[in-house]
Design a protein around this motif. Structure first.
Motif, mmCIF file in Angstrom:
data_model
loop_
_atom_site.group_PDB
_atom_site.id
_atom_site.type_symbol
_atom_site.label_atom_id
_atom_site.label_comp_id
_atom_site.label_asym_id
_atom_site.label_seq_id
_atom_site.Cartn_x
_atom_site.Cartn_y
_atom_site.Cartn_z
ATOM 1 N N VAL A 28 -0.306 -1.241 5.664
ATOM 2 C CA VAL A 28 -1.464 -1.773 4.921
ATOM 3 C C VAL A 28 -2.320 -0.627 4.349
ATOM 4 C CG1 VAL A 28 -3.530 -3.216 5.038
ATOM 5 C CG2 VAL A 28 -1.438 -3.983 6.157
ATOM 6 N N PRO A 29 -2.692 0.405 5.145
ATOM 7 C CA PRO A 29 -3.488 1.495 4.549
ATOM 8 C C PRO A 29 -2.834 2.134 3.326
ATOM 9 C CG PRO A 29 -3.512 1.668 6.937
ATOM 10 C CD PRO A 29 -2.547 0.574 6.604
ATOM 11 N N GLN A 30 -1.512 2.351 3.367
ATOM 12 C CA GLN A 30 -0.848 2.958 2.203
ATOM 13 C C GLN A 30 -0.918 2.042 0.982
ATOM 14 O OE1 GLN A 30 2.904 3.793 4.091
ATOM 15 N NE2 GLN A 30 2.452 5.973 4.328
ATOM 16 N N GLN A 31 -0.724 0.738 1.228
ATOM 17 C CA GLN A 31 -0.804 -0.205 0.101
ATOM 18 C C GLN A 31 -2.227 -0.295 -0.445
ATOM 19 O OE1 GLN A 31 0.784 -3.583 2.142
ATOM 20 N NE2 GLN A 31 2.901 -2.923 1.927
ATOM 21 N N ILE A 32 -3.199 -0.208 0.450
ATOM 22 C CA ILE A 32 -4.611 -0.253 0.014
ATOM 23 C C ILE A 32 -4.914 0.948 -0.894
ATOM 24 C CG2 ILE A 32 -7.011 0.024 0.827
ATOM 25 C CD1 ILE A 32 -5.994 -2.828 1.248
ATOM 26 N N ALA A 33 -4.409 2.127 -0.520
ATOM 27 C CA ALA A 33 -4.647 3.320 -1.349
ATOM 28 C C ALA A 33 -4.027 3.127 -2.736
ATOM 29 C CB ALA A 33 -4.077 4.555 -0.665
ATOM 30 N N ALA A 34 -2.839 2.523 -2.784
ATOM 31 C CA ALA A 34 -2.169 2.293 -4.078
ATOM 32 C C ALA A 34 -2.971 1.293 -4.919
ATOM 33 C CB ALA A 34 -0.746 1.785 -3.845
ATOM 34 N N VAL A 35 -3.452 0.246 -4.291
ATOM 35 C CA VAL A 35 -4.238 -0.774 -5.005
ATOM 36 C C VAL A 35 -5.565 -0.169 -5.486
ATOM 37 C CG1 VAL A 35 -5.544 -2.926 -4.652
ATOM 38 C CG2 VAL A 35 -3.166 -2.776 -3.907
ATOM 39 N N ALA A 36 -6.177 0.680 -4.650
ATOM 40 C CA ALA A 36 -7.448 1.321 -5.034
ATOM 41 C C ALA A 36 -7.271 2.133 -6.313
ATOM 42 C CB ALA A 36 -7.946 2.212 -3.897
ATOM 43 N N ALA A 37 -6.144 2.837 -6.409
ATOM 44 C CA ALA A 37 -5.896 3.663 -7.603
ATOM 45 C C ALA A 37 -5.805 2.786 -8.856
ATOM 46 C CB ALA A 37 -4.617 4.467 -7.419
ATOM 47 N N GLU A 38 -5.349 1.553 -8.699
ATOM 48 C CA GLU A 38 -5.236 0.655 -9.860
ATOM 49 C C GLU A 38 -6.605 0.179 -10.345
ATOM 50 O OE1 GLU A 38 -1.824 -2.219 -10.104
ATOM 51 O OE2 GLU A 38 -1.937 -1.984 -7.931
ATOM 52 N N TRP A 39 -7.530 -0.047 -9.407
ATOM 53 C CA TRP A 39 -8.823 -0.643 -9.785
ATOM 54 C C TRP A 39 -9.864 0.383 -10.221
ATOM 55 C CZ3 TRP A 39 -9.338 -5.633 -10.767
ATOM 56 C CH2 TRP A 39 -8.419 -6.514 -10.213
ATOM 57 N N LEU A 40 -9.726 1.617 -9.718
ATOM 58 C CA LEU A 40 -10.778 2.605 -9.988
ATOM 59 C C LEU A 40 -10.718 3.141 -11.412
ATOM 60 C CD1 LEU A 40 -10.890 4.738 -6.720
ATOM 61 C CD2 LEU A 40 -12.729 3.291 -7.646
ATOM 62 N N ALA A 41 -11.896 3.392 -11.964
ATOM 63 C CA ALA A 41 -12.008 4.098 -13.246
ATOM 64 C C ALA A 41 -11.775 5.587 -12.981
ATOM 65 C CB ALA A 41 -13.411 3.890 -13.814
#
Ligand SMILES: C[S@@+](CC[C@H](N)C(=O)[O-])C[C@H]1O[C@@H](n2cnc3c(N)ncnc32)[C@H](O)[C@@H]1O
Length: 296
Positions: free
Chosen positions: A235-248
């Motif tokens: 889950v933490p690794q997937q969260i980091a990947a998802v964060a990169a998608e949403w951040l400006a």
């Protein structure tokens, strides 16, 4: 009638015998909760040696007995405070931990002195603690915020909706590791990928085989604790990947993790060209508990 000092001493003794770490502080919390007085007022009552009604004394005894069996204090009072925000707490939803306040503190420091509205995403929001605390603190700094908070557990979503009701927060029930699922829960987000200033998360991260050592933590739901794979990293690794998608570009990411994951998570972000300024952040006990990074 029972004397307040005698009641407090009895509760303290009972909690001490049960192995509770801070029996004095917890006894005061239980007694002031039942009497519906502040701790300051309780201090005055103690100094004056006041009596309390029989029914209150009986209720205090009942809560102390439950606490001695290691029912979490927050489940007995139904509330906790996280970074100065009073939150409702319910069995079945993760109780916010004081350690996580460093995540709020570090995020605030990152944006110190800035201006303008901040768009924030709290992945795995639980009770909504981080979302509420950040919104509250930025408001105090005269910064407007617009926040989305995501949790997969409907009970957590309901509680987070209550706890964030005073702030500009949309709480969505969705899998936070799946960007499409988040957008499906709120289609207005479809064109907001790559536009967020802040993504924060305290996801489940405990390795599957790690037993919970604190009796109170046994009351936390498994979905809040275990990180989705034997090593707890899924889950933490997937969260980091998802964060990169949403951040400006230039957006700030901060995530809590297991202390055994510090090097692995920081290395993965260091090697990923999507991230800059990767740092491991310690909690107040010196444990490597968080990673922060800036979106390239
Ligand atoms: C450790 S708790 C943290 C809660 C809150 N952020 C805090 O710090 O108090 C993790 C939360 O993640 C939620 N969760 C677990 N897996 C999830 C997923 N795939 N998507 C969204 N939420 C998830 C759990 O329901 C739980 O509320």
């Amino acid at each position: 009638m029972a004397n307040v000092n005698d009641v407090l001493a009895a509760v303290q003794h009972q909690l001490h015998r049960a192995g509770i770490d801070s029996p004095t502080a917890e006894a005061a919390i239980i007694v002031s909760h039942v009497l519906e007085v502040t701790r300051g007022k309780l201090g005055v009552m103690r100094a004056l040696g006041e009596d309390i009604a029989e029914d209150s004394a009986a209720r205090i005894e009942q809560l102390a007995r439950a606490r001695a069996t290691r029912v979490p204090l927050q489940h007995l009072t139904g509330e906790t405070t996280f970074y100065g925000v009073d939150l409702k707490v319910e069995p079945g939803v993760f109780i916010p931990r004081v350690e996580t306040e460093i995540l709020v503190e570090t995020t605030l420091q990152h944006f110190e002195g800035g201006t303008g509205q901040l768009k924030m995403l709290d992945l795995c929001t639980g009770s909504g603690a981080i979302a509420a605390a950040l919104a509250d603190q930025f408001t105090q700094r005269a910064r407007a915020t617009r926040t989305w908070a995501i949790d997969v557990d409907p009970d957590a979503v309901k509680l987070a909706q209550h706890n964030t009701r005073h702030y500009n927060v949309s709480v969505l029930c969705a899998d936070a590791t799946d960007t499409e699922a988040i957008v499906a829960a709120d289609p207005t987000l479809a064109d907001q990928l790559g536009s967020f200033d802040v993504v924060v998360s305290n996801p489940p991260y405990i390795p599957t085989a790690t037993p919970v050592t604190q009796p109170e933590a046994e009351q936390d739901p498994h979905v809040a604790l275990y990180g989705g794979s034997p090593d707890g990293l899924a889950v933490p690794q997937q969260i980091a990947a998802v964060a990169a998608e949403w951040l400006a570009p230039g957006g700030f990411f901060m995530m809590e993790h297991d202390h055994t994951h510090a090097a692995e998570i920081a290395d993965a972000l260091h090697k990923n060209p999507l991230w800059h300024q990767v740092e491991t952040v310690q909690d107040l006990t010196g444990t490597q508990r968080f990673v922060s990074a800036v979106r390239a």
